[in-house]
Design a protein around this motif. Structure first.
Motif, PDB file in Angstrom:
ATOM      1  N   LEU A   1     -21.755 -55.412 -14.942  1.00 16.01           N
ATOM      2  CA  LEU A   1     -21.609 -56.400 -13.849  1.00 16.01           C
ATOM      3  C   LEU A   1     -22.518 -55.951 -12.630  1.00 16.01           C
ATOM      4  O   LEU A   1     -22.124 -54.908 -12.082  1.00 16.01           O
ATOM      5  CB  LEU A   1     -19.883 -56.573 -13.597  1.00 16.01           C
ATOM      6  N   GLN A   2     -22.906 -56.963 -12.000  1.00 12.26           N
ATOM      7  CA  GLN A   2     -23.606 -56.838 -10.754  1.00 12.26           C
ATOM      8  C   GLN A   2     -23.346 -57.979  -9.672  1.00 12.26           C
ATOM      9  O   GLN A   2     -23.291 -58.948 -10.109  1.00 12.26           O
ATOM     10  CB  GLN A   2     -25.270 -56.932 -11.028  1.00 12.26           C
ATOM     11  N   GLY A   3     -23.486 -57.404  -8.429  1.00  7.26           N
ATOM     12  CA  GLY A   3     -23.273 -58.809  -7.398  1.00  7.26           C
ATOM     13  C   GLY A   3     -21.838 -59.349  -6.934  1.00  7.26           C
ATOM     14  O   GLY A   3     -21.051 -58.392  -7.395  1.00  7.26           O
ATOM     15  N   PRO A   4     -21.623 -60.336  -6.482  1.00  6.70           N
ATOM     16  CA  PRO A   4     -20.353 -60.728  -6.070  1.00  6.70           C
ATOM     17  C   PRO A   4     -19.614 -60.939  -7.298  1.00  6.70           C
ATOM     18  O   PRO A   4     -19.910 -61.447  -8.006  1.00  6.70           O
ATOM     19  CB  PRO A   4     -20.845 -62.150  -5.377  1.00  6.70           C
ATOM     20  N   ALA A   5     -18.410 -60.448  -7.054  1.00 15.04           N
ATOM     21  CA  ALA A   5     -17.375 -60.680  -7.887  1.00 15.04           C
ATOM     22  C   ALA A   5     -16.076 -60.944  -7.466  1.00 15.04           C
ATOM     23  O   ALA A   5     -15.661 -60.533  -6.305  1.00 15.04           O
ATOM     24  CB  ALA A   5     -17.275 -59.326  -8.832  1.00 15.04           C
ATOM     25  N   GLU A   6     -15.042 -61.202  -8.223  1.00 12.53           N
ATOM     26  CA  GLU A   6     -13.598 -61.378  -8.075  1.00 12.53           C
ATOM     27  C   GLU A   6     -12.818 -60.886  -9.250  1.00 12.53           C
ATOM     28  O   GLU A   6     -12.997 -61.215 -10.295  1.00 12.53           O
ATOM     29  CB  GLU A   6     -13.275 -62.740  -7.713  1.00 12.53           C
ATOM     30  N   ILE A   7     -12.106 -59.680  -9.075  1.00 13.47           N
ATOM     31  CA  ILE A   7     -11.645 -59.241 -10.298  1.00 13.47           C
ATOM     32  C   ILE A   7      -9.856 -59.214 -10.090  1.00 13.47           C
ATOM     33  O   ILE A   7      -9.554 -58.559  -8.974  1.00 13.47           O
ATOM     34  CB  ILE A   7     -11.963 -57.747 -10.524  1.00 13.47           C
ATOM     35  N   GLN A   8      -9.442 -59.543 -11.066  1.00 18.39           N
ATOM     36  CA  GLN A   8      -7.779 -59.451 -11.016  1.00 18.39           C
ATOM     37  C   GLN A   8      -7.523 -58.348 -11.965  1.00 18.39           C
ATOM     38  O   GLN A   8      -7.787 -58.525 -13.358  1.00 18.39           O
ATOM     39  CB  GLN A   8      -7.199 -60.719 -11.556  1.00 18.39           C
ATOM     40  N   PHE A   9      -6.794 -57.287 -11.364  1.00 19.87           N
ATOM     41  CA  PHE A   9      -6.470 -56.098 -12.309  1.00 19.87           C
ATOM     42  C   PHE A   9      -5.321 -56.226 -13.090  1.00 19.87           C
ATOM     43  O   PHE A   9      -4.453 -56.948 -12.556  1.00 19.87           O
ATOM     44  CB  PHE A   9      -6.479 -54.763 -11.451  1.00 19.87           C
ATOM     45  N   LYS A  10      -5.044 -55.664 -14.208  1.00 23.79           N
ATOM     46  CA  LYS A  10      -3.725 -55.706 -14.843  1.00 23.79           C
ATOM     47  C   LYS A  10      -2.522 -55.538 -14.167  1.00 23.79           C
ATOM     48  O   LYS A  10      -1.529 -56.022 -14.300  1.00 23.79           O
ATOM     49  CB  LYS A  10      -3.794 -55.084 -16.118  1.00 23.79           C
ATOM     50  N   ASN A  11      -2.630 -54.647 -13.212  1.00 29.20           N
ATOM     51  CA  ASN A  11      -1.459 -54.168 -12.433  1.00 29.20           C
ATOM     52  C   ASN A  11      -1.020 -54.856 -11.424  1.00 29.20           C
ATOM     53  O   ASN A  11      -0.361 -54.716 -10.652  1.00 29.20           O
ATOM     54  CB  ASN A  11      -1.698 -52.633 -11.966  1.00 29.20           C
ATOM     55  N   GLY A  12      -1.837 -56.040 -11.211  1.00 27.87           N
ATOM     56  CA  GLY A  12      -1.522 -56.909 -10.019  1.00 27.87           C
ATOM     57  C   GLY A  12      -2.593 -56.777  -8.684  1.00 27.87           C
ATOM     58  O   GLY A  12      -2.693 -57.501  -7.838  1.00 27.87           O
ATOM     59  N   SER A  13      -3.231 -55.783  -8.982  1.00 30.04           N
ATOM     60  CA  SER A  13      -4.449 -55.500  -7.663  1.00 30.04           C
ATOM     61  C   SER A  13      -5.541 -56.545  -7.788  1.00 30.04           C
ATOM     62  O   SER A  13      -5.605 -56.828  -8.840  1.00 30.04           O
ATOM     63  CB  SER A  13      -4.864 -54.245  -7.577  1.00 30.04           C
ATOM     64  N   LYS A  14      -6.024 -56.758  -6.699  1.00 26.02           N
ATOM     65  CA  LYS A  14      -7.214 -57.695  -6.782  1.00 26.02           C
ATOM     66  C   LYS A  14      -8.502 -57.318  -5.963  1.00 26.02           C
ATOM     67  O   LYS A  14      -8.299 -56.702  -4.742  1.00 26.02           O
ATOM     68  CB  LYS A  14      -6.552 -59.323  -6.241  1.00 26.02           C
ATOM     69  N   TYR A  15      -9.690 -57.344  -6.305  1.00 24.02           N
ATOM     70  CA  TYR A  15     -10.681 -57.088  -5.553  1.00 24.02           C
ATOM     71  C   TYR A  15     -11.901 -58.263  -5.418  1.00 24.02           C
ATOM     72  O   TYR A  15     -12.025 -58.817  -6.417  1.00 24.02           O
ATOM     73  CB  TYR A  15     -11.479 -55.759  -6.419  1.00 24.02           C
ATOM     74  N   VAL A  16     -12.311 -58.526  -4.260  1.00 14.89           N
ATOM     75  CA  VAL A  16     -13.249 -59.474  -4.030  1.00 14.89           C
ATOM     76  C   VAL A  16     -14.350 -58.845  -3.180  1.00 14.89           C
ATOM     77  O   VAL A  16     -14.176 -58.274  -2.089  1.00 14.89           O
ATOM     78  CB  VAL A  16     -12.617 -60.532  -3.083  1.00 14.89           C
ATOM     79  N   GLY A  17     -15.485 -58.698  -3.800  1.00 18.06           N
ATOM     80  CA  GLY A  17     -16.596 -58.241  -3.128  1.00 18.06           C
ATOM     81  C   GLY A  17     -18.013 -57.806  -4.131  1.00 18.06           C
ATOM     82  O   GLY A  17     -17.972 -58.435  -4.994  1.00 18.06           O
ATOM     83  N   ASN A  18     -18.561 -57.019  -3.723  1.00 18.28           N
ATOM     84  CA  ASN A  18     -19.657 -56.720  -4.543  1.00 18.28           C
ATOM     85  C   ASN A  18     -19.592 -55.674  -5.562  1.00 18.28           C
ATOM     86  O   ASN A  18     -18.907 -54.841  -5.558  1.00 18.28           O
ATOM     87  CB  ASN A  18     -20.900 -56.266  -3.537  1.00 18.28           C
ATOM     88  N   LEU A  19     -20.285 -55.807  -6.610  1.00 19.57           N
ATOM     89  CA  LEU A  19     -20.333 -54.776  -7.778  1.00 19.57           C
ATOM     90  C   LEU A  19     -21.737 -54.268  -8.038  1.00 19.57           C
ATOM     91  O   LEU A  19     -22.667 -54.944  -7.789  1.00 19.57           O
ATOM     92  CB  LEU A  19     -19.943 -55.327  -9.144  1.00 19.57           C
ATOM     93  N   GLU A  20     -21.948 -53.039  -8.210  1.00 23.48           N
ATOM     94  CA  GLU A  20     -23.164 -52.717  -8.412  1.00 23.48           C
ATOM     95  C   GLU A  20     -23.109 -51.372  -9.725  1.00 23.48           C
ATOM     96  O   GLU A  20     -22.070 -50.673  -9.693  1.00 23.48           O
ATOM     97  CB  GLU A  20     -23.659 -51.394  -7.311  1.00 23.48           C
ATOM     98  N   ASN A  21     -23.662 -51.841 -10.657  1.00 24.54           N
ATOM     99  CA  ASN A  21     -23.531 -51.071 -12.025  1.00 24.54           C
ATOM    100  C   ASN A  21     -22.271 -51.092 -12.462  1.00 24.54           C
ATOM    101  O   ASN A  21     -21.578 -50.091 -13.055  1.00 24.54           O
ATOM    102  CB  ASN A  21     -24.135 -49.573 -11.956  1.00 24.54           C
ATOM    103  N   GLY A  22     -21.327 -52.279 -12.082  1.00 21.21           N
ATOM    104  CA  GLY A  22     -20.048 -52.293 -12.606  1.00 21.21           C
ATOM    105  C   GLY A  22     -19.124 -51.515 -11.948  1.00 21.21           C
ATOM    106  O   GLY A  22     -17.767 -51.672 -12.073  1.00 21.21           O
ATOM    107  N   LEU A  23     -19.623 -51.075 -10.731  1.00 25.70           N
ATOM    108  CA  LEU A  23     -18.595 -50.277  -9.911  1.00 25.70           C
ATOM    109  C   LEU A  23     -18.471 -51.052  -8.477  1.00 25.70           C
ATOM    110  O   LEU A  23     -19.448 -51.795  -7.937  1.00 25.70           O
ATOM    111  CB  LEU A  23     -19.078 -48.821  -9.528  1.00 25.70           C
ATOM    112  N   LEU A  24     -17.227 -51.046  -7.800  1.00 27.21           N
ATOM    113  CA  LEU A  24     -17.075 -51.385  -6.744  1.00 27.21           C
ATOM    114  C   LEU A  24     -18.003 -50.731  -5.601  1.00 27.21           C
ATOM    115  O   LEU A  24     -18.063 -49.663  -5.201  1.00 27.21           O
ATOM    116  CB  LEU A  24     -15.770 -51.173  -5.913  1.00 27.21           C
ATOM    117  N   SER A  25     -19.001 -51.571  -4.884  1.00 26.86           N
ATOM    118  CA  SER A  25     -19.996 -50.891  -4.230  1.00 26.86           C
ATOM    119  C   SER A  25     -20.505 -52.029  -2.935  1.00 26.86           C
ATOM    120  O   SER A  25     -20.542 -53.263  -3.489  1.00 26.86           O
ATOM    121  CB  SER A  25     -21.313 -50.599  -4.893  1.00 26.86           C
TER     122      SER A  25
END
Length: 90
Positions: free
Chosen positions: A6-30
């Motif tokens: 995964l690369q570039g802009p993303a929106e991720i909903q984690f199983k525990n209910g947390s949510k990330y909106v932003g950029n990914l680099e090599n699959g990591l939050l960056s």
């Protein structure tokens, strides 16, 4: 074998209910992003390799910190506000 990273802009909903909106680099939050944790904490700022790194704002129950982070920890200059009246700067 082809593996998609995964690369570039993303929106991720984690199983525990947390949510990330932003950029990914090599699959990591960056880069620039916003992480809203299931615990109620909220961070908006820079990430490097899934860690808070650079300038950002961390909001938590009872206060907030605005300033610099390094490898997931508060580091350098910043302002910590606790409750209504308590402010630490440095």
């Amino acid at each position: 074998m082809y593996v998609r990273v995964l690369q570039g802009p993303a929106e991720i909903q984690f199983k525990n209910g947390s949510k990330y909106v932003g950029n990914l680099e090599n699959g990591l939050l960056s880069g620039q992003g916003m992480l809203a944790c299931h615990s109620g904490e909220r961070y908006s700022g820079h990430f490097v390799n899934n860690k808070l790194h650079g300038s950002g704002k961390l909001q938590f129950k009872g206060g907030e910190y605005v300033g610099s982070f390094r490898f997931g920890l508060r580091h350098g200059k910043g302002t910590l506000k606790m409750g209504d009246n308590l402010i630490y700067e440095g």
